[in-house]
Design an enzyme around this catalytic site. Sequence first.
Site, PDB file in Angstrom:
ATOM      1  N   ASP A   1       0.926  -1.288   0.048  1.00  0.00           N
ATOM      2  CA  ASP A   1       0.141  -0.063  -0.071  1.00  0.00           C
ATOM      3  C   ASP A   1       0.857   1.171   0.092  1.00  0.00           C
ATOM      4  O   ASP A   1       1.726   1.542   1.010  1.00  0.00           O
ATOM      5  CB  ASP A   1      -0.834   0.002   1.103  1.00  0.00           C
TER       6      ASP A   1
ATOM      7  N   ASP B   1      -3.260   2.549  -5.850  1.00  0.00           N
ATOM      8  CA  ASP B   1      -2.127   2.506  -4.776  1.00  0.00           C
ATOM      9  C   ASP B   1      -1.932   1.386  -3.884  1.00  0.00           C
ATOM     10  O   ASP B   1      -1.162   1.333  -3.109  1.00  0.00           O
ATOM     11  CB  ASP B   1      -2.111   3.744  -3.934  1.00  0.00           C
ATOM     12  N   GLU B   2      -2.528   0.259  -4.503  1.00  0.00           N
ATOM     13  CA  GLU B   2      -2.272  -0.972  -3.616  1.00  0.00           C
ATOM     14  C   GLU B   2      -2.426  -2.127  -4.339  1.00  0.00           C
ATOM     15  O   GLU B   2      -2.960  -2.228  -5.444  1.00  0.00           O
ATOM     16  CB  GLU B   2      -3.308  -0.853  -2.350  1.00  0.00           C
TER      17      GLU B   2
END
Length: 248
Positions: free
Chosen positions: A13, A108-109
Amino acid sequence: MNTAASNHILHLDLDAFFASVEQLDHPEWRGRPVIVGAAPDQRGVVSTCSYEARRYGVHSAMPSRTAFRLCPHGIFVPGRYERYAELSDQIMGILRTFTPCVQAASIDEAFLDISQVHGLSEDPVATARKLKEQIKEATGLTASVGIASNMFLAKLASDLHKPDGLTVMPLDPLEVQAFLASLPVSKIWGVGPKTARVLAKYSLRRIGDLQKTSVEALKRMLGKVAGEHIKALAHGLDNRVVQAEEQQ
């Protein structure tokens, strides 16, 4: 590597991604509260914010006007989503140099399954550290990584020691349950504010409370599917597998 008894799932993350990109591209903003989203004089919400802004109580989905009241000296900037996507693509490319089994969960992960990759370190912690180092070297951004035997536990772990964290979940089922017991029910994947309010009516506020509650009772409160889902996760059980994405 024995996937049945190994921490072979990584969840990565990126830390405060949008705000971190803004601080990366604007060095004068580093160490200052950066708030990405609507301007404070407009209707709209915060998309994300830097950790400096979070110290004032600012968080994502908060009305920007509220964020301004909490942090009037914050730097409010509109999102630059093409730039975020550019860096996200670069980082996902780095992940795929470690294993082809990468599943992006959002911009974003991502989840990685390193169980079938020959040549990777036997130690998933060493792999995670190398992954974090390569992302930092290539982009200047930090990421937090959770390591566990399944997707739920890996995602939960990545959120526990941000920013720039690295958290390893225990393997023993009893140790996993003890680890989870003190956490709020909101840490369970799928328990949002509405479900948390329902559970609170029955004084179920910690994951340990759910562990002690029968699946039949949870099904009556939440419905069959949700009750079974939450009961399994409360005990750290998750049988989903990382779905590798086809590359164009």
